[in-house]
Design a protein around this motif. Structure first.
Motif, PDB file in Angstrom:
ATOM      1  N   ILE A   1       0.840  -1.191   0.000  1.00 58.04           N
ATOM      2  CA  ILE A   1       0.000   0.000   0.000  1.00 58.04           C
ATOM      3  C   ILE A   1       0.875   1.240   0.000  1.00 58.04           C
ATOM      4  CG2 ILE A   1      -1.662   1.360   1.349  1.00 58.04           C
ATOM      5  CD1 ILE A   1      -2.639  -1.203   2.637  1.00 58.04           C
ATOM      6  N   ALA A   2       0.455   2.238  -0.784  1.00 59.22           N
ATOM      7  CA  ALA A   2       1.029   3.584  -0.677  1.00 59.22           C
ATOM      8  C   ALA A   2      -0.050   4.488  -0.098  1.00 59.22           C
ATOM      9  CB  ALA A   2       1.456   4.101  -2.040  1.00 59.22           C
ATOM     10  N   ILE A   3       0.335   5.317   0.857  1.00 59.50           N
ATOM     11  CA  ILE A   3      -0.590   6.283   1.443  1.00 59.50           C
ATOM     12  C   ILE A   3      -0.183   7.686   1.005  1.00 59.50           C
ATOM     13  CG2 ILE A   3      -1.491   7.293   3.566  1.00 59.50           C
ATOM     14  CD1 ILE A   3      -1.006   4.639   4.967  1.00 59.50           C
ATOM     15  N   PHE A   4      -1.168   8.448   0.506  1.00 61.09           N
ATOM     16  CA  PHE A   4      -0.963   9.851   0.176  1.00 61.09           C
ATOM     17  C   PHE A   4      -1.567  10.686   1.296  1.00 61.09           C
ATOM     18  CE2 PHE A   4      -0.257   7.955  -3.831  1.00 61.09           C
ATOM     19  CZ  PHE A   4       0.218   8.882  -4.746  1.00 61.09           C
ATOM     20  N   ALA A   5      -0.800  11.622   1.845  1.00 61.80           N
ATOM     21  CA  ALA A   5      -1.287  12.505   2.906  1.00 61.80           C
ATOM     22  C   ALA A   5      -0.670  13.882   2.728  1.00 61.80           C
ATOM     23  CB  ALA A   5      -0.924  11.937   4.276  1.00 61.80           C
ATOM     24  N   SER A   6      -1.411  14.900   3.141  1.00 66.66           N
ATOM     25  CA  SER A   6      -0.923  16.281   2.993  1.00 66.66           C
ATOM     26  C   SER A   6      -0.571  16.951   4.314  1.00 66.66           C
ATOM     27  CB  SER A   6      -1.981  17.147   2.293  1.00 66.66           C
ATOM     28  OG  SER A   6      -2.225  16.701   0.989  1.00 66.66           O
ATOM     29  N   GLY A   7      -0.954  16.346   5.434  1.00 62.69           N
ATOM     30  CA  GLY A   7      -0.779  17.045   6.705  1.00 62.69           C
ATOM     31  C   GLY A   7      -0.213  16.194   7.814  1.00 62.69           C
ATOM     32  N   SER A   8      -0.934  16.134   8.914  1.00 58.42           N
ATOM     33  CA  SER A   8      -0.456  15.481  10.127  1.00 58.42           C
ATOM     34  C   SER A   8      -0.186  13.984   9.936  1.00 58.42           C
ATOM     35  CB  SER A   8      -1.484  15.687  11.244  1.00 58.42           C
ATOM     36  OG  SER A   8      -1.223  14.819  12.314  1.00 58.42           O
ATOM     37  N   GLY A   9      -1.081  13.317   9.252  1.00 58.26           N
ATOM     38  CA  GLY A   9      -0.858  11.893   8.999  1.00 58.26           C
ATOM     39  C   GLY A   9      -1.331  10.967  10.095  1.00 58.26           C
ATOM     40  N   SER A  10      -2.270  11.423  10.945  1.00 61.04           N
ATOM     41  CA  SER A  10      -2.735  10.539  12.017  1.00 61.04           C
ATOM     42  C   SER A  10      -3.444   9.305  11.456  1.00 61.04           C
ATOM     43  CB  SER A  10      -3.634  11.296  13.000  1.00 61.04           C
ATOM     44  OG  SER A  10      -4.763  11.832  12.344  1.00 61.04           O
ATOM     45  N   ASN A  11      -4.236   9.477  10.399  1.00 63.37           N
ATOM     46  CA  ASN A  11      -4.865   8.313   9.766  1.00 63.37           C
ATOM     47  C   ASN A  11      -3.816   7.407   9.122  1.00 63.37           C
ATOM     48  OD1 ASN A  11      -7.751   7.975  10.017  1.00 63.37           O
ATOM     49  ND2 ASN A  11      -7.972   9.936   8.971  1.00 63.37           N
ATOM     50  N   ALA A  12      -2.827   8.004   8.483  1.00 61.35           N
ATOM     51  CA  ALA A  12      -1.752   7.207   7.870  1.00 61.35           C
ATOM     52  C   ALA A  12      -1.075   6.337   8.920  1.00 61.35           C
ATOM     53  CB  ALA A  12      -0.735   8.128   7.192  1.00 61.35           C
ATOM     54  N   GLN A  13      -0.815   6.917  10.085  1.00 57.94           N
ATOM     55  CA  GLN A  13      -0.176   6.149  11.158  1.00 57.94           C
ATOM     56  C   GLN A  13      -1.064   5.001  11.619  1.00 57.94           C
ATOM     57  OE1 GLN A  13       1.633   8.402  14.324  1.00 57.94           O
ATOM     58  NE2 GLN A  13       1.540   6.683  15.738  1.00 57.94           N
ATOM     59  N   LYS A  14      -2.356   5.267  11.818  1.00 57.02           N
ATOM     60  CA  LYS A  14      -3.284   4.209  12.259  1.00 57.02           C
ATOM     61  C   LYS A  14      -3.324   3.063  11.239  1.00 57.02           C
ATOM     62  CE  LYS A  14      -5.065   6.115  16.017  1.00 57.02           C
ATOM     63  NZ  LYS A  14      -4.738   5.629  17.329  1.00 57.02           N
ATOM     64  N   ILE A  15      -3.330   3.414   9.968  1.00 56.79           N
ATOM     65  CA  ILE A  15      -3.372   2.394   8.914  1.00 56.79           C
ATOM     66  C   ILE A  15      -2.080   1.583   8.918  1.00 56.79           C
ATOM     67  CG2 ILE A  15      -3.455   2.045   6.405  1.00 56.79           C
ATOM     68  CD1 ILE A  15      -5.184   4.741   6.407  1.00 56.79           C
ATOM     69  N   ALA A  16      -0.940   2.271   8.988  1.00 51.91           N
ATOM     70  CA  ALA A  16       0.353   1.575   8.998  1.00 51.91           C
ATOM     71  C   ALA A  16       0.456   0.638  10.189  1.00 51.91           C
ATOM     72  CB  ALA A  16       1.492   2.590   9.001  1.00 51.91           C
ATOM     73  N   GLU A  17       0.035   1.118  11.361  1.00 51.87           N
ATOM     74  CA  GLU A  17       0.095   0.281  12.567  1.00 51.87           C
ATOM     75  C   GLU A  17      -0.847  -0.916  12.456  1.00 51.87           C
ATOM     76  OE1 GLU A  17       1.345   3.842  15.698  1.00 51.87           O
ATOM     77  OE2 GLU A  17      -0.752   3.206  15.583  1.00 51.87           O
ATOM     78  N   HIS A  18      -1.994  -0.716  11.826  1.00 48.44           N
ATOM     79  CA  HIS A  18      -2.963  -1.810  11.650  1.00 48.44           C
ATOM     80  C   HIS A  18      -2.342  -2.980  10.880  1.00 48.44           C
ATOM     81  CE1 HIS A  18      -6.927  -3.680  10.956  1.00 48.44           C
ATOM     82  NE2 HIS A  18      -6.517  -3.881   9.715  1.00 48.44           N
ATOM     83  N   PHE A  19      -1.526  -2.651   9.875  1.00 47.87           N
ATOM     84  CA  PHE A  19      -0.965  -3.699   9.015  1.00 47.87           C
ATOM     85  C   PHE A  19       0.422  -4.179   9.452  1.00 47.87           C
ATOM     86  CE2 PHE A  19      -4.084  -1.767   6.045  1.00 47.87           C
ATOM     87  CZ  PHE A  19      -4.843  -2.904   5.819  1.00 47.87           C
TER      88      PHE A  19
END
Length: 193
Positions: free
Chosen positions: A4-22
């Protein structure tokens, strides 16, 4: 392994939750984080999570295929938008058909479209006086917030809610549901391929 690639423009709290989930998964992993903002906090999160990152600018994104080349060179199978503010160009949608998902902080089709992100959405929800809001997870096409809806979850909006308290409720739904829905979508696409 699905990358998975995650695109984010700011803080990235959702990106972190997703990365930790996997992190514990043997089938799916977050392999790359991309941003259009060189000062985005998501870059620090990526570093702490030991996930490579890539920064691009508007010209690269809209006038070349460099971003797709980066994705392909990193064997990316699936793209997740997590607080990414730019409209995804057609060439990227075509390169990943039905393999790009986004989360929107309202119940689409209400409160969607250009300029409707973050606090703009929560302010509009408050001003409209609606009794509920929530999240919408949807496939991405060439238009803001118009891709097919995959999942929605609702929360109540009460009279004394402020845009900030609405945002907190919506964030809680995002963290609760987005990683699981991404996993379901990926596993479903594997079965159908």
């Amino acid at each position: 392994m699905i990358n998975i690639a995650i695109f984010a423009s700011g803080s990235g709290s959702n990106a972190q939750k997703i990365a930790e989930h996997f992190q514990g998964s043997s089938d799916i992993r977050v392999s790359l984080i991309l941003t259009n903002n060189p000062t985005a906090f998501v870059l620090e999160r990526a570093e702490k999570l030991d996930i490579p990152s890539h920064i691009f600018n508007r010209e690269t994104f809209y006038k070349s295929t460099d971003v797709v080349d980066v994705l392909k060179n990193n064997n990316i199978d699936f793209v997740v938008l997590a607080g990414f503010m730019w409209l995804v160009p057609g060439y990227l949608v075509e390169a990943y058909p039905n393999k790009i998902v986004n989360i929107h902080p309202a119940l689409l089709p209400k409160f969607g479209g250009k300029g409707m992100y973050g606090d703009h959405v929560h302010n509009a929800v408050k001003q409209a006086g609606v009794k509920e809001t929530g999240i919408t997870i949807h496939y991405v096409n060439e238009h803001y917030d118009e891709g097919n809806i995959i999942f929605q979850s609702k929360c109540e909006v009460v009279e004394n809610d402020t845009p900030q308290t609405i945002a907190e409720k919506v964030h809680a739904l995002e963290y609760q549901h987005y990683p699981n829905v991404i996993e379901e979508v990926i596993l479903k696409s594997l079965k159908n391929s």
